[in-house]
Design an enzyme around this catalytic site. Structure first.
Site, PDB file in Angstrom:
ATOM      1  N   GLY A  72      -8.809  31.173 -13.483  1.00  9.86           N
ATOM      2  CA  GLY A  72     -10.134  31.052 -12.884  1.00  9.86           C
ATOM      3  C   GLY A  72     -10.348  29.677 -12.289  1.00  9.86           C
ATOM      4  O   GLY A  72      -9.764  28.685 -12.732  1.00  9.86           O
ATOM      5  N   GLY A 146      -6.015  42.035 -10.662  1.00  6.75           N
ATOM      6  CA  GLY A 146      -5.117  41.046 -10.093  1.00  6.75           C
ATOM      7  C   GLY A 146      -3.847  40.998 -10.920  1.00  6.75           C
ATOM      8  O   GLY A 146      -3.451  41.977 -11.558  1.00  6.75           O
ATOM      9  N   ILE A 148      -3.272  39.462 -13.746  1.00 12.81           N
ATOM     10  CA  ILE A 148      -3.508  39.648 -15.175  1.00 12.81           C
ATOM     11  C   ILE A 148      -3.797  41.115 -15.476  1.00 12.81           C
ATOM     12  O   ILE A 148      -3.268  41.681 -16.442  1.00 12.81           O
ATOM     13  CB  ILE A 148      -4.643  38.731 -15.665  1.00 12.81           C
ATOM     14  CG1 ILE A 148      -4.172  37.275 -15.651  1.00 12.81           C
ATOM     15  CG2 ILE A 148      -5.107  39.136 -17.074  1.00 12.81           C
ATOM     16  CD1 ILE A 148      -5.236  36.266 -16.030  1.00 12.81           C
ATOM     17  N   ARG A 169     -11.926  44.330  -6.276  1.00 19.24           N
ATOM     18  CA  ARG A 169     -12.824  44.123  -5.135  1.00 19.24           C
ATOM     19  C   ARG A 169     -12.393  44.963  -3.940  1.00 19.24           C
ATOM     20  O   ARG A 169     -13.229  45.517  -3.221  1.00 19.24           O
ATOM     21  CB  ARG A 169     -12.840  42.641  -4.764  1.00 19.24           C
ATOM     22  CG  ARG A 169     -13.786  42.285  -3.622  1.00 19.24           C
ATOM     23  CD  ARG A 169     -13.778  40.800  -3.379  1.00 19.24           C
ATOM     24  NE  ARG A 169     -12.435  40.319  -3.071  1.00 19.24           N
ATOM     25  CZ  ARG A 169     -12.122  39.040  -2.894  1.00 19.24           C
ATOM     26  NH1 ARG A 169     -13.046  38.123  -3.045  1.00 19.24           N
ATOM     27  NH2 ARG A 169     -10.893  38.675  -2.605  1.00 19.24           N
ATOM     28  N   ARG A 172      -6.976  49.723  -2.835  1.00 12.92           N
ATOM     29  CA  ARG A 172      -5.584  49.684  -2.381  1.00 12.92           C
ATOM     30  C   ARG A 172      -4.749  50.636  -3.242  1.00 12.92           C
ATOM     31  O   ARG A 172      -5.263  51.234  -4.176  1.00 12.92           O
ATOM     32  CB  ARG A 172      -5.020  48.265  -2.454  1.00 12.92           C
ATOM     33  CG  ARG A 172      -5.002  47.651  -3.836  1.00 12.92           C
ATOM     34  CD  ARG A 172      -4.564  46.190  -3.757  1.00 12.92           C
ATOM     35  NE  ARG A 172      -4.372  45.577  -5.063  1.00 12.92           N
ATOM     36  CZ  ARG A 172      -5.325  45.014  -5.777  1.00 12.92           C
ATOM     37  NH1 ARG A 172      -6.582  44.980  -5.314  1.00 12.92           N
ATOM     38  NH2 ARG A 172      -5.063  44.460  -6.945  1.00 12.92           N
ATOM     39  N   ASP A 251     -13.072  37.722 -25.963  1.00 13.03           N
ATOM     40  CA  ASP A 251     -12.421  36.419 -26.040  1.00 13.03           C
ATOM     41  C   ASP A 251     -13.240  35.363 -25.316  1.00 13.03           C
ATOM     42  O   ASP A 251     -12.983  34.171 -25.469  1.00 13.03           O
ATOM     43  CB  ASP A 251     -11.015  36.478 -25.433  1.00 13.03           C
ATOM     44  CG  ASP A 251     -10.258  35.174 -25.619  1.00 13.03           C
ATOM     45  OD1 ASP A 251     -10.243  34.672 -26.765  1.00 13.03           O
ATOM     46  OD2 ASP A 251      -9.686  34.654 -24.644  1.00 13.03           O
ATOM     47  N   HIS A 275     -11.931  32.126 -26.959  1.00 18.46           N
ATOM     48  CA  HIS A 275     -11.298  31.848 -25.668  1.00 18.46           C
ATOM     49  C   HIS A 275      -9.864  31.342 -25.850  1.00 18.46           C
ATOM     50  O   HIS A 275      -9.509  30.235 -25.447  1.00 18.46           O
ATOM     51  CB  HIS A 275     -12.117  30.841 -24.865  1.00 18.46           C
ATOM     52  CG  HIS A 275     -11.838  30.913 -23.386  1.00 18.46           C
ATOM     53  ND1 HIS A 275     -12.749  30.512 -22.438  1.00 18.46           N
ATOM     54  CD2 HIS A 275     -10.749  31.342 -22.687  1.00 18.46           C
ATOM     55  CE1 HIS A 275     -12.241  30.681 -21.224  1.00 18.46           C
ATOM     56  NE2 HIS A 275     -11.027  31.187 -21.350  1.00 18.46           N
ATOM     57  N   GLY A 277      -7.097  33.305 -24.889  1.00 22.35           N
ATOM     58  CA  GLY A 277      -6.177  34.117 -24.120  1.00 22.35           C
ATOM     59  C   GLY A 277      -5.047  33.328 -23.494  1.00 22.35           C
ATOM     60  O   GLY A 277      -3.909  33.796 -23.431  1.00 22.35           O
TER      61      GLY A 277
END
Length: 313
Positions: A72, A146, A148, A169, A172, A251, A275, A277
């Site tokens: 991120g 994506g 991940i 988003r 596809r 998480d 948090h 991960g």
């Protein structure tokens, strides 16, 4: 004058860095290692409190590249307006997929199989039997597909899930099947036993999991958030948890860190991890490989990987 590179990992611990730049170590300490105005390539310190990573940006008048070590970029976006046009912002795609996907499966399995209950029973010396849900035959929805999200599906494959649906988003097709757009979430949510959030935090995804989203989830479904805390409306989630209609494994939270006494700590059906991960033994080798590759490209004036945006464009 050679390029100046700020690294949050000691340069002598990174084998293969290209010759030429002047490498300086800064991991978010009070004192900068040199004048920020001379920095050409800035690697943002990893897993630091809010505001630390953006602190030198207002003075970085010569910087060409800002490289995060996270997937991120929301923690650096508040400082980007200080930068001149043409600065490339790159994320750490390829660094966190393995660790985050591992934790995602850990959270799913722990929540479904009731591992927290067994740990508490062990502390009491109690043999706690019972019938628990399995991941096998469940329908899984991955929101945010994506690298991940794809890594999570790779690890789901051996668990005999009934179906994996993917949302991102952009619509596809992948080798594993179609990726649906966000607009199709309302029709997909009622069929998912497990909903996994692995989307970046953007204006589109902030508060995505609101009361309406949660109401569309099927009774007994599990929500897993390995994305960012603000993707979920905490108040709306608490209402669903307290009703017992859904469960959650988180998480990331909003607020974060979750303060003592916050109702999420004691909410029924909630499993919270702090948090974790990304920060595992898998992080450093992958981060170092990324930095060596990016800096070699930078020195040789080759296209960089993982360019998320360029300021001023």
């Amino acid at each position: 004058m050679s390029a100046e590179v700020w690294l949050p990992i000691a340069p002598d611990e990174i084998e293969g860095l290209p010759e030429g730049p002047r490498y300086l170590f800064w991991d978010g300490g009070e004192e900068f290692p040199a004048d920020p105005a001379d920095c050409s390539f800035y690697v943002v310190p990893y897993m630091k409190p809010a505001g630390i990573g953006v602190r030198p940006l207002p003075e970085m008048s010569s910087v060409e590249v800002v490289q995060t070590l996270s997937a991120g970029i929301d923690h650096v976006q508040p400082g980007l307006h200080h930068l001149r046009p043409g600065v490339r912002l790159c994320n750490a795609r390829g660094v966190h997929e393995a660790s985050t996907a591992e934790l995602t499966l850990t959270l799913v399995l722990a929540a479904l199989r009731g591992i927290p209950d067994f740990v508490r029973a062990q502390e009491r010396g109690e043999w706690l039997g019972g019938f628990r849900p399995a991941l096998a035959d469940k329908s899984v929805l991955i929101v945010g597909y994506g690298s991940i999200g794809a890594a999570i599906e790779d690890r789901l494959a051996p668990f005999e899930v009934a179906r994996v649906a993917r949302v991102a988003r952009s619509e596809r097709t992948t080798a594993r099947g179609p990726v649906h757009p966000f607009t199709e979430l309302p029709s997909l949510l009622p069929h998912a036993d497990v909903v996994i959030l692995s989307t970046p935090l953007t204006e589109e995804t902030r508060g995505l999991v609101d009361a309406e989203f949660l109401a569309r989830m099927k009774d007994g479904a599990l929500l897993v958030n390995v994305a960012r805390g603000p993707v979920v409306d905490t108040k709306a989630l608490l209402a669903e948890l307290e009703s017992g209609r859904v469960t959650a494994a988180l998480d990331v939270t909003d607020p974060e860190p979750l303060p003592p006494g916050h109702p999420l700590w004691q909410a029924p059906g909630a499993l919270v991890t702090p948090h974790v991960g990304g920060p595992t033994s898998a992080f450093l080798p992958r981060a170092k490989r990324l930095l060596v590759d990016q800096l070699t490209r930078f020195v040789n004036h080759e296209p960089l990987r993982n360019v998320i945006l360029t300021t001023g464009s």
